[in-house]
Write a protein that holds these residues in place. Structure first.
Motif, short mmCIF file in Angstrom:
data_model
loop_
_atom_site.label_atom_id
_atom_site.label_comp_id
_atom_site.label_asym_id
_atom_site.label_seq_id
_atom_site.Cartn_x
_atom_site.Cartn_y
_atom_site.Cartn_z
N GLU A 111 0.84 -1.20 0.00
CA GLU A 111 0.00 0.00 0.00
C GLU A 111 0.87 1.26 0.00
O GLU A 111 0.64 2.20 -0.74
N ARG A 112 1.91 1.22 0.86
CA ARG A 112 2.76 2.39 0.98
C ARG A 112 3.54 2.63 -0.32
O ARG A 112 3.71 3.78 -0.76
N ALA A 113 3.98 1.54 -0.91
CA ALA A 113 4.71 1.66 -2.17
C ALA A 113 3.83 2.33 -3.22
O ALA A 113 4.29 3.21 -3.96
N PHE A 114 2.58 1.95 -3.25
CA PHE A 114 1.68 2.53 -4.24
C PHE A 114 1.48 4.02 -3.98
O PHE A 114 1.52 4.84 -4.89
N GLU A 115 1.28 4.37 -2.70
CA GLU A 115 1.09 5.78 -2.35
C GLU A 115 2.31 6.61 -2.74
O GLU A 115 2.18 7.72 -3.27
N ASP A 116 3.47 6.07 -2.43
CA ASP A 116 4.71 6.79 -2.76
C ASP A 116 4.80 7.05 -4.25
O ASP A 116 5.09 8.17 -4.68
N LEU A 117 4.52 6.01 -5.01
CA LEU A 117 4.59 6.15 -6.46
C LEU A 117 3.60 7.22 -6.91
O LEU A 117 3.92 8.09 -7.71
N ASN A 118 2.42 7.14 -6.31
CA ASN A 118 1.37 8.10 -6.60
C ASN A 118 1.85 9.53 -6.39
O ASN A 118 1.71 10.40 -7.26
N SER A 119 2.47 9.78 -5.24
CA SER A 119 2.88 11.16 -4.96
C SER A 119 4.10 11.57 -5.78
O SER A 119 4.25 12.73 -6.12
N VAL A 120 4.94 10.63 -6.12
CA VAL A 120 6.09 10.97 -6.96
C VAL A 120 5.62 11.39 -8.35
O VAL A 120 6.12 12.34 -8.94
N ARG B 228 -0.18 11.14 -12.36
CA ARG B 228 -0.68 9.96 -11.68
C ARG B 228 -1.81 9.27 -12.43
O ARG B 228 -2.15 8.15 -12.10
N ARG B 229 -2.36 9.94 -13.40
CA ARG B 229 -3.42 9.27 -14.16
C ARG B 229 -2.89 8.05 -14.89
O ARG B 229 -3.64 7.19 -15.32
N LEU B 230 -1.58 7.95 -15.03
CA LEU B 230 -0.98 6.74 -15.60
C LEU B 230 -1.35 5.51 -14.80
O LEU B 230 -1.36 4.39 -15.31
N LEU B 231 -1.62 5.73 -13.50
CA LEU B 231 -1.86 4.61 -12.61
C LEU B 231 -3.33 4.14 -12.65
O LEU B 231 -3.66 3.09 -12.10
N VAL B 232 -4.16 4.96 -13.26
CA VAL B 232 -5.58 4.62 -13.30
C VAL B 232 -5.75 3.23 -13.91
O VAL B 232 -5.12 2.91 -14.93
N GLY B 233 -6.53 2.40 -13.24
CA GLY B 233 -6.75 1.06 -13.75
C GLY B 233 -5.81 0.04 -13.17
O GLY B 233 -6.05 -1.16 -13.25
N LEU B 234 -4.75 0.50 -12.54
CA LEU B 234 -3.84 -0.46 -11.90
C LEU B 234 -4.38 -0.84 -10.52
O LEU B 234 -4.94 -0.01 -9.82
N GLU B 235 -4.15 -2.07 -10.14
CA GLU B 235 -4.58 -2.46 -8.80
C GLU B 235 -3.60 -1.93 -7.76
O GLU B 235 -2.42 -1.73 -8.05
N LYS B 236 -4.14 -1.75 -6.55
CA LYS B 236 -3.29 -1.13 -5.53
C LYS B 236 -2.16 -2.05 -5.08
O LYS B 236 -1.21 -1.60 -4.44
N ASN B 237 -2.26 -3.32 -5.37
CA ASN B 237 -1.20 -4.21 -4.90
C ASN B 237 -0.26 -4.66 -6.03
O ASN B 237 0.39 -5.67 -5.95
#
Ligand SMILES: Nc1ncnc2c1ncn2[C@@H]1O[C@H](COP(=O)(O)OP(=O)(O)O)[C@@H](O)[C@H]1O
Ligand SMILES: [Mg+2]
Lengths: 304, 219
Positions: A97-106, A111-120
């Protein structure tokens, strides 16, 4: 032993010689100051570069990626165990979860690139910072081997050239130490030279007085101590002024902000700590005494 | 008190300033060393207060084997010896009082003791009223009296005077000699080097005559 009744005399003599030839003192103290300023600047630069290098080699830790089926509880237990190892300074846990959040904020606006990706989608990981004395390529290698023996863990190194980088960094720090030492030695011998010669001038100016001292039975120590005080005075004042100049120069430097800009944690250029300041002043006073000792020994030998 | 035993002092290879000199001065004696310039008088004096070492022979002063003293023992010998020179060797930036007090200051005597003893000795040499003067403002005779006071203030066992009256006229010379005789009467052994042969004759003291570094006569 020093006769306590002599102390007033020694201090009076030393003050007299400073007051009687202010120009000689001024020249001695200012040249000492210039030399010691070179040393203080070197000291400050070296200790800052060393800090920087330390921070970098800290960054060259090890990242362990954790198999997908390991629960978070097990992960934090594992982190606790590992952080007890002697080679390890700290461990930081990055859950999925934290890894995903970090990536999100970086990614920020991207971050719309991440849309559709699962959080894990990202693996959990442990980030290990090596203890100070284990930041060498070989120690790092053996730690990697030790980690690999643990189940649940797949080791992937953060940077491929981590070990290589680390040995380069260590070499740089060695050079820094050697260079600093060389400059310090150079400066200290310059200071010895300067003070020895000033004290020699004073000795020649007071030749008659010393001759009379010897005739009436003054021993070497009695003749010398006022000159020791004079040398200590010159060294200590020179060092204090040099430290002051370095301190003022440092705060006037725009570099201080520049360095903090390129680093993630804001590292201001640090002045040397108060313990070192004390050491520099006392050291310079001792060097002054040494110089006076050399000058008086030679003088007393030549004018026996 | 003073004893020389086959003493030779050579400067360089064959310049013998003193050549096989033996002599003896008893405690409380007052003697003169005379001879022409270059006869070796100053060399003899310098051996006695350890400013030089003998090339051969033994020099004994106040119980010390002077030729064998190491650096740290020389000051101890000198505290028992007063020395006076032709050129006074006074410190020009210091007052008469300070010049005389210097001997005791070096020894670390208490201030009140220094004050009392300096006052006493300045009275004895007749300079009590000049204690705050600077040497440069004083006549040669007065300066030599200050130097004598400095040499005597610690009541040394031996007083050595090398041409103490060399810069002074006859009248002043006799005054200086009177001071030395007074010190001698208080128990100090005194040896005076001079090229002025009339002085010892006037005083009727023992005279050791040197010639080319050898003792020519002793009477
Ligand atoms: N430091 C010295 N170096 C070389 N020769 C010296 C030294 N001191 C004295 N002499 C020589 O020793 C001899 C005796 O000198 P000195 O004792 O001064 O005689 P005096 O005092 O009787 O005039 C002289 O020939 C002198 O040149
Ligand atoms: Mg002479």
């Amino acid at each position: 032993m020093i006769n306590p009744r002599h102390i007033r005399y020694f201090i009076r003599q030393a003050i007299n010689s400073v007051v009687r030839s202010p120009l000689v003192q001024l020249v001695a103290i200012s040249t000492t100051t210039v030399s010691l300023t070179v040393m203080c600047v070197t000291l400050v630069l070296a200790s800052n570069l060393d800090n920087l290098a330390d921070r970098w080699s800290r960054g060259l830790g090890i990242i362990c990626f954790i198999a997908d089926d390991v629960p978070n509880k097990r992960l934090s237990d594992l982190a606790d165990d590992i952080s007890d190892w002697a080679e390890v300074e700290t461990t930081t846990v990055y859950t999925k979860e934290r890894a995903f959040e970090d990536l999100n904020s970086v990614l920020g606006d991207d971050r719309r690139l991440l849309v559709g990706l699962e959080k894990n989608v990202l693996p959990a990981s442990l980030e290990i910072v090596l203890a100070q004395s284990f930041r060498t390529p070989t120690a790092r290698q053996s730690l990697v081997l030790r980690l690999k023996q643990l189940s649940d863990i797949e080791i992937v190194e953060k940077v491929d050239f981590g070990s290589d980088m680390m040995s380069k960094m260590n070499r740089l720090r060695e050079y820094l130490k050697l260079g600093g030492l060389a400059i310090a030695l150079l400066v200290l011998s310059a200071v010895v030279f300067i003070i020895t010669n000033t004290v020699r001038l004073t000795l020649y100016a007071r030749k008659d007085e010393i001759e009379v001292m010897r005739l009436v039975g003054a021993n070497g120590r009695f003749i010398r101590i006022p000159f020791y005080l004079e040398g200590a005075f010159q060294g200590a004042v020179g060092a204090s002024v040099a430290l002051l100049i370095t301190r003022l120069g440092l705060s006037a430097l725009p570099m201080a902000e520049f360095v903090s800009d390129i680093q993630s944690q804001p590292p201001k250029l640090q002045f040397i700590d108060s313990g070192t300041v004390f050491l520099v002043v006392v050291g310079a006073a001792l060097i002054g005494i040494l110089a006076s000792h050399l000058a008086t020994s030679r003088f007393l030998r030549e004018n026996d | 008190m003073i004893k020389l035993f086959h003493v030779t002092k050579r400067y360089g290879r064959d310049n013998r300033a003193l050549d096989d000199v033996s002599l003896r001065l008893h405690k409380g004696e007052f003697a003169f060393v005379t001879g022409h310039s270059g006869a070796g008088k100053s060399t003899l004096m310098r051996l006695l207060f350890a400013a030089e070492k003998p090339t051969e022979g033994e020099v004994l002063v106040a119980g010390h084997n002077v030729g064998r003293l190491d650096r740290t023992s020389i000051p101890i010998l000198r505290r028992n010896i007063g020395v006076v020179f032709q050129d006074f060797k006074l410190l020009q930036q210091r007052t008469v009082f300070e010049n005389v007090a210097f001997t005791l200051e070096v020894l670390g005597r208490p201030r009140h003791e220094i004050r009392d003893r300096v006052r006493t000795i300045l009275r004895q040499v007749g300079l009590a009223h000049k204690s705050k003067s600077l040497p440069l403002r004083m006549s040669g005779g007065e300066q030599q009296r200050v130097a004598i006071a400095r040499a005597l203030v610690n009541e040394p066992m031996v007083l050595l005077a090398d041409e103490p009256t060399g810069n002074l006229d006859t009248q002043l010379s006799l005054e200086i000699m009177a001071l030395l005789e007074a010190a001698n009467a208080r128990g100090t052994t005194i040896l005076v080097a001079t090229h002025d042969l009339s002085l010892p004759e006037t005083l009727g003291k023992r005279v050791i005559t040197l010639e080319h570094g050898r003792i020519k006569s002793d009477k």
